[in-house]
Design a protein around this motif. Structure first.
Motif, PDB file in Angstrom:
ATOM      1  N   GLN A  14      11.231   3.294 -11.282  1.00 50.20           N
ATOM      2  CA  GLN A  14      10.531   4.581 -11.111  1.00 50.20           C
ATOM      3  C   GLN A  14       9.544   4.491  -9.946  1.00 50.20           C
ATOM      4  OE1 GLN A  14       8.005   5.852 -14.391  1.00 50.20           O
ATOM      5  NE2 GLN A  14       7.000   7.240 -12.967  1.00 50.20           N
ATOM      6  N   CYS A  15       8.745   3.413  -9.916  1.00 53.50           N
ATOM      7  CA  CYS A  15       7.787   3.255  -8.817  1.00 53.50           C
ATOM      8  C   CYS A  15       7.271   1.808  -8.787  1.00 53.50           C
ATOM      9  CB  CYS A  15       6.630   4.230  -8.986  1.00 53.50           C
ATOM     10  SG  CYS A  15       5.274   3.878  -7.846  1.00 53.50           S
ATOM     11  N   LYS A  18       3.497   1.456  -9.433  1.00 54.43           N
ATOM     12  CA  LYS A  18       3.128   1.656 -10.840  1.00 54.43           C
ATOM     13  C   LYS A  18       3.398   0.354 -11.621  1.00 54.43           C
ATOM     14  CE  LYS A  18       4.045   4.572 -14.810  1.00 54.43           C
ATOM     15  NZ  LYS A  18       4.799   5.684 -15.356  1.00 54.43           N
ATOM     16  N   TYR A  21       0.533  -2.032 -10.855  1.00 57.43           N
ATOM     17  CA  TYR A  21      -0.691  -1.681 -11.578  1.00 57.43           C
ATOM     18  C   TYR A  21      -0.592  -2.083 -13.056  1.00 57.43           C
ATOM     19  CZ  TYR A  21      -2.367   1.335  -7.712  1.00 57.43           C
ATOM     20  OH  TYR A  21      -2.823   1.822  -6.526  1.00 57.43           O
ATOM     21  N   THR A 248       4.830   2.629  -2.947  1.00 61.53           N
ATOM     22  CA  THR A 248       4.773   3.837  -3.790  1.00 61.53           C
ATOM     23  C   THR A 248       6.131   4.534  -3.771  1.00 61.53           C
ATOM     24  OG1 THR A 248       4.016   5.032  -1.858  1.00 61.53           O
ATOM     25  CG2 THR A 248       2.322   4.387  -3.415  1.00 61.53           C
ATOM     26  N   LYS A 249       6.420   5.271  -4.824  1.00 60.97           N
ATOM     27  CA  LYS A 249       7.653   6.055  -4.851  1.00 60.97           C
ATOM     28  C   LYS A 249       7.322   7.386  -5.526  1.00 60.97           C
ATOM     29  CE  LYS A 249      12.380   5.289  -6.427  1.00 60.97           C
ATOM     30  NZ  LYS A 249      13.179   4.252  -7.058  1.00 60.97           N
ATOM     31  N   GLN A 250       7.174   8.408  -4.706  1.00 60.28           N
ATOM     32  CA  GLN A 250       6.740   9.703  -5.236  1.00 60.28           C
ATOM     33  C   GLN A 250       7.884  10.416  -5.952  1.00 60.28           C
ATOM     34  OE1 GLN A 250       4.782  12.053  -2.335  1.00 60.28           O
ATOM     35  NE2 GLN A 250       4.040  13.537  -3.812  1.00 60.28           N
ATOM     36  N   CYS A 254       5.129  11.515 -11.106  1.00 65.22           N
ATOM     37  CA  CYS A 254       3.774  11.123 -10.674  1.00 65.22           C
ATOM     38  C   CYS A 254       2.712  11.909 -11.429  1.00 65.22           C
ATOM     39  CB  CYS A 254       3.587  11.374  -9.183  1.00 65.22           C
ATOM     40  SG  CYS A 254       4.505  10.217  -8.174  1.00 65.22           S
ATOM     41  N   LEU A 265      -1.300   7.492  -2.724  1.00 62.35           N
ATOM     42  CA  LEU A 265      -0.627   8.730  -2.328  1.00 62.35           C
ATOM     43  C   LEU A 265      -1.416   9.970  -2.701  1.00 62.35           C
ATOM     44  CD1 LEU A 265       3.175   8.605  -3.139  1.00 62.35           C
ATOM     45  CD2 LEU A 265       2.064   8.654  -0.933  1.00 62.35           C
ATOM     46  N   PHE A 266      -2.231   9.864  -3.752  1.00 59.84           N
ATOM     47  CA  PHE A 266      -2.916  11.055  -4.257  1.00 59.84           C
ATOM     48  C   PHE A 266      -4.432  10.954  -4.165  1.00 59.84           C
ATOM     49  CE2 PHE A 266       1.186  10.812  -6.222  1.00 59.84           C
ATOM     50  CZ  PHE A 266       1.636  12.116  -6.100  1.00 59.84           C
TER      51      PHE A 266
HETATM   52  S1  SF4 Z   1       1.254   8.329  -8.928  1.00 57.72           S
HETATM   53 FE1  SF4 Z   1       3.420   8.201  -8.394  1.00 57.72          FE
HETATM   54  S2  SF4 Z   1       3.483   6.987  -6.514  1.00 57.72           S
HETATM   55 FE2  SF4 Z   1       1.458   6.664  -7.437  1.00 57.72          FE
HETATM   56  S3  SF4 Z   1       1.642   4.840  -8.694  1.00 57.72           S
HETATM   57 FE3  SF4 Z   1       2.043   6.558 -10.024  1.00 57.72          FE
HETATM   58  S4  SF4 Z   1       4.266   6.833  -9.974  1.00 57.72           S
HETATM   59 FE4  SF4 Z   1       3.723   5.565  -8.218  1.00 57.72          FE
END
Ligand code: SF4
Length: 408
Positions: A14-15, A18, A21, A248-250, A254, A265-266
């Protein structure tokens, strides 16, 4: 040997950031909140587990008794919520808890009517934990809802309570079941000739059954081995200070990501070079102001915190004037504070210290000295008289904060 679960690998797919983290940095996520959806899922699963546990000992319950069991589980949960002052959250405000209960009742009723009298199957296990080797270096672990034997075929079953019928995801589910099969094959291969995987979409009364072939199993296995190798490779790079290797993978997911607030990214305040280079001077100036104001607030709060620590320390001293106790628990309304005293010894003159323990023939036992952890040597193994220039003795006070109800 590395240990993985399917959800770990799927988080990575998925990402990758993530994944980092959650599983590498282990950044805590908000506490799990019980919602009507998660409860519906778990109570329906528990009811079907009870049904098949009974079927496996030839004691099939009546539909009425099964539904009684189902409603009792809801009542138990609701009482638990009341007693502990938490609320079962209903995310969609158009629904009530009773709507969820009726939904579950309808799933179970239809399921029961369709499959009763449950005579063609032999239930091997329900809510079964499987641990298997994906290859020599990778262990996999997961739970499956049910494993049955139907003639010479073993069938893995998985129940879904989603209100939307998955289309793309479905292949992902079948991939999961294929992986479980590798575990089942490792445990029971000589007992069956064919294998099947079956998904029950309870909301739609749909059963999706697939035959599993060795080719398919090999493909899925290789895909997961490659993904895990990729993760392990990134973990090594990350440990070697390549901080951007988990990218990151949007995606639409998210918005529900627990790390949205810290994701580069955010998040406007981040260290991503591209974004930093786009900052205007005006924005930068206001960020500097924010930075200073935050630093001041933190230092004010630290001072207030130190004041409270001081009060706790004085309280403990008053309670224990002879310094006999090492641990104190001070109870709050929601949290407890544990105040623990620990004798701390720091070495001031390391050369003299080494010379001394060499003379006492203790050097070999402590050759790899941890300078932060010399307490053991002083307190347990060395009864020689203390020479002040070599070390200092002080009292170390620690403050641990934990939530009430959790064991300290
Ligand atoms: S917000 Fe989206 S891109 Fe950022 S860590 Fe979470 S899943 Fe990944």
């Amino acid at each position: 040997m590395s240990k993985y679960s399917i959800s770990q690998v799927q988080t990575y797919v998925q990402c990758p950031l993530k994944y980092r983290y959650k599983y590498v940095d282990k950044i805590p996520t908000p506490e799990f909140v019980e919602t009507a959806d998660t409860l519906l899922w778990s109570i329906v699963h528990k009811t079907l587990e009870k049904l098949y546990d009974d079927v496996s000992i030839f004691k099939t319950p009546s539909k009425e008794n099964l539904l009684k069991f189902y409603y009792n589980l809801w009542t138990k949960k609701e009482n638990e919520a009341k007693e502990n002052w938490w609320e079962i959250q209903v995310i969609n405000k158009d629904f009530t808890i009773n709507d969820y209960k009726h939904r579950g009742e309808s799933y179970l009723t239809k399921y029961y009517d369709k499959h009763s009298p449950f005579e063609d199957i032999k239930v091997i296990d329900t809510e079964m934990q499987i641990m298997f080797k994906l290859d020599n270096d990778i262990n996999f672990q997961w739970f499956i809802d049910r494993l049955d034997k139907v003639w010479n075929t073993f069938v893995i079953s998985d129940y879904k309570t989603n209100k939307r019928l998955p289309t793309e995801e479905k292949d992902e589910y079948i991939e999961q079941l294929t992986l479980y099969w590798i575990g089942i094959k490792q445990k029971y291969e000589k007992y069956f000739e064919n294998m099947k995987a079956r998904l029950y979409f309870l909301h739609f009364d749909i059963e999706d059954e697939r035959d599993l072939t060795s080719d398919r199993m090999e493909q899925v296995k290789q895909k997961y081995i490659n993904l895990i190798k990729e993760i392990e490779d990134k973990k090594t790079k990350y440990a070697m200070w390549d901080k951007k290797c988990f990218e990151t993978k949007q995606s639409p997911l998210c918005q529900r990501c627990d790390y949205l607030s810290i994701c580069p990214l955010f998040n406007a305040i981040n260290t991503d070079e591209e974004i930093v280079s786009e900052l205007s001077e005006k924005t930068l100036a206001s960020l500097v102001d924010d930075f200073i104001s935050l630093s001041n607030q933190i230092s004010d709060l630290e001072k207030q915190k130190d004041g409270l620590k001081d009060i706790f320390q004085k309280y403990v001293l008053k309670k224990d004037p002879n310094n006999e106790q090492t641990d104190f628990l001070i109870a709050g309304n929601t949290w407890n504070v544990r105040v623990s005293k620990k004798t701390k010894i720091s070495v001031l003159d390391k050369d003299k210290f080494i010379e001394k323990i060499k003379k006492l023939w203790l050097f070999d036992s402590y050759a790899d000295i941890s300078w932060q952890n010399v307490d053991k040597l002083f307190l347990k193994d060395w009864s020689a008289s203390i020479e002040d220039f070599m070390w200092a003795v002080s009292q170390d006070i620690r403050f641990d904060v934990r939530k009430v109800n959790k064991k300290i």
